[in-house]
Design a protein around this motif. Structure first.
Motif, short mmCIF file in Angstrom:
data_model
loop_
_atom_site.label_atom_id
_atom_site.label_comp_id
_atom_site.label_asym_id
_atom_site.label_seq_id
_atom_site.Cartn_x
_atom_site.Cartn_y
_atom_site.Cartn_z
N LEU A 57 -0.63 0.70 9.49
CA LEU A 57 -1.78 -0.06 9.02
C LEU A 57 -2.90 -0.03 10.06
O LEU A 57 -4.08 0.04 9.71
CB LEU A 57 -1.37 -1.49 8.68
CG LEU A 57 -0.23 -1.63 7.66
CD1 LEU A 57 0.01 -3.10 7.31
CD2 LEU A 57 -0.50 -0.82 6.40
N GLN A 111 -4.19 3.54 2.89
CA GLN A 111 -3.22 4.08 3.84
C GLN A 111 -2.80 5.51 3.48
O GLN A 111 -2.25 5.74 2.41
CB GLN A 111 -1.98 3.17 3.86
CG GLN A 111 -0.86 3.64 4.76
CD GLN A 111 0.46 2.96 4.41
OE1 GLN A 111 0.65 2.48 3.29
NE2 GLN A 111 1.37 2.94 5.36
N VAL A 144 -6.48 -3.74 3.30
CA VAL A 144 -5.61 -2.59 3.49
C VAL A 144 -4.89 -2.32 2.17
O VAL A 144 -4.24 -3.20 1.62
CB VAL A 144 -4.57 -2.81 4.60
CG1 VAL A 144 -3.64 -1.61 4.70
CG2 VAL A 144 -5.26 -3.01 5.94
N CYS A 152 -1.69 -8.03 10.54
CA CYS A 152 -2.99 -7.82 9.88
C CYS A 152 -4.03 -8.88 10.21
O CYS A 152 -5.20 -8.54 10.46
CB CYS A 152 -2.79 -7.68 8.37
SG CYS A 152 -2.12 -6.07 7.89
#
Length: 466
Positions: free
Chosen positions: A99, A93, A122, A138
């Motif tokens: 995200l 990130q 991530v 996610c």
């Protein structure tokens, strides 16, 4: 179009037996005898194993003023030549990014280049409340693992409060937390002290990141995860102290919650390699650094006994001498200061071969355990089993025909990794892939590349279940 892999010995994490494998399209449809198909691959005298899965890679990753030298094509091609047919890369990130935005950046890196299947973790570096609230999304993005760094102060490192909050979200939404476990605050002090004292050679990278600081961070992450109720996966474990923390947690009833991996290179090299003559030690600069012979023996014991469950690579290659002929800058960025050497080593092509040679043929663990460490456990822990990681009807036809008697000398000149050195230079291995298939497509056959850029697919993974 159907393909029959005939005459081989199938090896899974649990079984070894002789049978033929029938593939139709992208899937394994039947295992048995007396089968026929449009195309036949002769596997007589060879093993038939699931494609390897490397769950710790960094392709096309910005770091330290440069970028890792393998992209999503060169890295995938190298992986396939080594018997790996899927990997999970870290989407790191950028500060201020969501995200979703982070994943879009990494999907862009893979688009049109991917030759094997892939997924993403991530890596969270910036966690305001808006991003905290996004964590629950996610799994909808196809990503069910989050990584947080306890090191790299001022760049990637998060504090304990951020780590703990992320663990709470993971526990609630079926995500697996991964940690780079080193005490970044203490390392930052040691690095500054070394620089102030004029100790700038590559060996000081290891000396300023002692094993005790990895062991301490590992124990701290485990205890935080226990309170948060989240699963935890400790990446690239290097030393006996960190392994002890994981083993003790699993022994006290956390074997369905606490997991650990090590990486291939930690079995073969020590911190002494960073002290090689001149600047050559920079080739071995990665984090955490290499340890002692004692730790190597502890690692072999840990993967054999299931104290550690996965062997990956942390493949993060840089040129040793970049910046020439239009190449991206590499390790030479740190010629005058070890702290400026890009951290990372190549290895995605070598993993299966060196572990088969030193692990299976070396009597360290069984053939089935090799498959479990390199193929099956990665698929189970990261939400893509039994689609991946096994030889069974209904599974993706990610299959490797492995020649146990073929010999090969690893050299930078013959490798497919996009860098100018190889850690295992001159190592003789016995056992290597002869045919590699991804979803029924032949990628490598008898040393020839037959794959295709853009044919690899993103794998949406299932939520983690403890």
């Amino acid at each position: 179009m159907s393909t029959l892999i005939k005459g081989g010995t199938i090896v899974t994490a649990s079984d070894t037996y002789q049978a033929d494998v029938l593939i139709d399209g992208e899937k394994i449809v039947t295992i048995g005898h007396g089968l026929s198909a449009d195309t036949t691959i002769d596997a007589t005298g060879k093993y038939v194993i699931p494609g390897g899965i490397d769950v710790h890679t960094h392709l096309d990753m910005p770091f330290g003023g440069t970028v890792s030298s393998d992209d999503f094509f060169t890295g995938h091609r190298a992986a396939a030549f080594g018997g790996t047919t899927m990997h999970i890369d870290f989407a790191i990130q950028p500060k201020g990014a969501t995200l979703r935005e982070t994943l879009d950046i990494w999907h862009g890196k893979a688009s049109g280049k991917a030759a094997v299947d892939y997924g993403f973790h991530v890596a969270i570096t910036d966690l305001p409340q808006s991003v905290m609230d996004e964590i629950k999304n996610c799994p909808d993005y196809g990503v069910t693992s989050l990584k947080l760094f306890m090191a790299y102060k001022g760049a990637l490192m998060v504090d304990d409060a951020t780590l703990f909050k992320a663990m709470q979200q993971a526990a609630e939404h079926g995500l697996l937390i991964m940690v780079h476990a080193e005490n970044g605050d203490a390392i930052d002090i040691l690095v500054k002290e070394a620089i102030d004292a004029g100790n700038l050679a590559p060996k000081y990278h290891a000396l300023t990141r002692p094993p005790e600081l990895e062991a301490e961070a590992t124990e701290r992450a485990i205890r935080l995860s226990e309170v948060a109720g989240s699963p935890l996966y400790v990446v690239h474990v290097t030393n006996a102290g960190a392994m002890e923390a994981i083993r003790d947690a699993r022994a006290r009833g956390r074997s369905n919650q606490i997991f650990g991996e090590t990486c291939t290179q930690y079995f073969f090299f020590t911190k002494d390699d960073l002290a090689r003559e001149g600047f050559e030690g920079a080739k071995w600069v990665c984090s955490p650094p290499y340890r002692e012979k004692y730790d190597q023996e502890a690692l072999w014991g840990a993967v054999a006994s299931n104290a550690l469950q996965v062997v990956s690579t942390d493949h993060c290659p840089f040129w040793y001498e970049g910046g020439k002929d239009g190449r991206t800058a590499g390790k030479e960025l740190g010629k005058d200061n070890f702290a400026a050497i890009p951290n990372g080593c190549p290895g995605i092509e070598d993993r299966m071969m060196v572990l088969y040679t030193a692990g299976v043929r070396g009597g360290r663990f069984s053939l089935n355990r090799w498959v479990e460490l390199c193929c099956t456990n990665p698929a189970k822990l990261f939400g893509c089993y039994p689609q991946k990681g096994t030889i069974a009807p209904g599974a993706d036809a990610d299959v490797v025909v492995w020649d146990p008697n073929a010999t090969y000398t690893i050299t930078a000149d013959k490798q497919h990794q996009n860098t100018d050195y190889n850690l295992y230079e001159g190592m003789e291995v016995t056992g290597m892939p002869s045919v590699v298939l991804s979803r029924g497509r032949v990628l490598v056959q008898d040393g020839e590349w037959k794959g295709e850029q853009g044919a690899g697919k993103f794998v949406k993974r299932n939520r983690f279940k403890m």
